[in-house]
Write an enzyme that holds these catalytic residues in place. Structure first.
Site, PDB file in Angstrom:
ATOM      1  N   ASP A   9       0.399  -1.113  -0.161  1.00 21.45           N
ATOM      2  CA  ASP A   9      -0.166  -0.045  -0.241  1.00 21.45           C
ATOM      3  C   ASP A   9       1.107   1.350   0.371  1.00 21.45           C
ATOM      4  OD1 ASP A   9      -2.056   1.439   0.085  1.00 21.45           O
ATOM      5  OD2 ASP A   9      -2.250   1.525   2.735  1.00 21.45           O
ATOM      6  N   ASP A  64      -0.171   5.132   1.245  1.00 29.39           N
ATOM      7  CA  ASP A  64      -0.120   6.225   1.841  1.00 29.39           C
ATOM      8  C   ASP A  64      -0.390   5.461   3.430  1.00 29.39           C
ATOM      9  OD1 ASP A  64      -1.459   8.868   1.046  1.00 29.39           O
ATOM     10  OD2 ASP A  64      -1.898   7.343  -0.267  1.00 29.39           O
ATOM     11  N   ASP A 119      -2.129  -0.421   5.926  1.00 32.82           N
ATOM     12  CA  ASP A 119      -2.643  -0.307   7.393  1.00 32.82           C
ATOM     13  C   ASP A 119      -3.902  -0.066   7.355  1.00 32.82           C
ATOM     14  OD1 ASP A 119      -2.278   2.277   4.958  1.00 32.82           O
ATOM     15  OD2 ASP A 119      -2.393   3.460   7.269  1.00 32.82           O
TER      16      ASP A 119
END
Length: 382
Positions: A117, A119, A309
């Site tokens: 991922d 961000d 996240d």
């Protein structure tokens, strides 16, 4: 097996050709999203707008409660978990750094494929999404990682936007939560063929997405701090900089627009509301598609590793658990319900883990080289 539109880009001529190919196991038919706890908001449009009303000036709807729950500010200010609860969570989701040897032992004899991922994983979460820059050190680490393992960035961002942050042409990129996939343009030994293939299962929704984007810009323009981001195949309404007292108003604004678009659904990430087409496609499907593109669809000797996240990364974590291959790593400082097997606390730990993985692979290759050389020397001496 279903037919999907794939755009094949000729790098020399710059011409894009739309073709239809058969892709096994992937369905993009519009349908209601599955009822997965914590993933989708499944309130009907009418009920949603009713729930958005504030009763007695203090009670807010479940949607805004969910917005609060996802807020890092509220996570920090919430009552601390007991040591027992925290230790229990850590026992079930231990640090990937602490368990590094166990992880690499499980991957022996298999091809590791990395999914990252952006961000909150490769870059810190920041107030302004346009300034979510990754560090030069992280970029150098990911570049080295891609030398040894097929590597993909899987993000809710527009693919072009996340590429402008990462700037590594040798990676695979899956933007818009996997609805916009492109293989490496150069420099990858794992690239299949000479052409760059774009996979865009939600192309027919582009006019609708653009229409809703303009409508959201209009209705949110007077809400200080609200930012609407066009991620091509999905939209993001960032409320990180919106006063919490305005969240209910913002929710009403978004709901009023979506009321006229039953083919779009709402999901939620960290301080962001996301609008996506109601096709059955997510980061988990993107992971499966990329594995198939790399030739690992039905292989037992592949070891996918997904690090993320956000709630949207749970779709990929779940796929890995169901496949019984590889594992997911959740990036979080606080315990959360997750399908990930391991955890890391922040991007700096992600970078440390990736660096260790690169060094482990380099040592493994050196060891293999020495063994081959000894065998060759033994053959020559016979």
């Amino acid at each position: 097996m279903t037919n999907q539109n794939v755009v094949v880009s000729d790098a020399k001529s710059g011409i894009n050709m739309a073709i239809t190919v058969a892709v096994s196991g992937f369905s993009t038919a519009a349908q209601k999203p599955p009822a997965v706890p914590g993933t989708y908001i499944t309130i009907s449009k009418k009920k949603l707008l009713q729930n958005l009303d504030i009763n007695s000036g203090t009670r807010i709807n479940a949607w805004v409660d969910s917005m609060r729950a996802s807020s890092p500010t509220h996570i920090k200010s919430s009552p601390h978990l007991s040591d027992h609860d925290h230790n229990s969570w850590t026992m079930h989701h231990p640090s990937a750094l602490d368990m590094f040897e166990q992880i690499t032992n499980a991957s022996k004899g298999k091809q590791i494929v990395m999914f990252l991922d952006y961000d909150g994983t490769l870059s810190p979460i920041v107030d302004d999404p346009d300034r979510a820059f990754m560090s030069d050190q992280m970029r150098a680490t990911v570049r080295k990682l891609a030398r040894y393992f097929p590597t993909a960035i899987v993000s809710g961002r527009c693919r072009d936007k996340v590429y402008s942050f990462v700037r590594l042409a040798e990676l695979y990129y899956a933007g818009s939560h996997g609805m916009d996939i492109k293989g490496p343009s150069k420099g990858s030994k794992y690239k299949k063929g000479a052409e760059a293939v774009l996979f865009q299962p939600a192309s027919e929704y582009l006019p609708m997405i653009d229409e809703v984007y303009k409508a959201l810009l209009e209705v949110t323009k007077d809400t200080p701090g609200a930012k609407v981001e066009n991620n091509k195949f999905c939209l993001s309404v960032h409320f990180r900089c919106v006063d919490e007292k305005k969240w209910s108003e913002l929710a009403k604004q978004v709901g009023s627009v979506l009321e006229g678009y039953p083919n779009l659904r709402l999901t939620q990430g960290r301080k962001v509301l996301e609008i996506r087409p109601t096709i059955k496609w997510d980061k988990g499907k993107a992971l499966e598609f990329l594995l198939e593109s790399l030739g690992y669809a039905n292989c037992t000797d592949v070891f996918p590793v997904y690090i993320g996240d956000d709630r949207t990364d749970e779709d990929a974590f779940k796929v890995l658990r169901e496949r019984g291959q590889g594992f997911g790593i959740l990036v979080s400082k606080t315990p959360k319900d997750t399908n990930a097997s391991y955890s890391l606390q922040e991007p700096s730990e992600v970078m440390a883990f990736l660096r260790r993985l690169v060094e482990w692979k380099k040592l493994s290759l050196r060891r293999q080289f020495r063994i081959r050389r000894r065998l060759e020397e033994m053959k020559m001496s016979l």
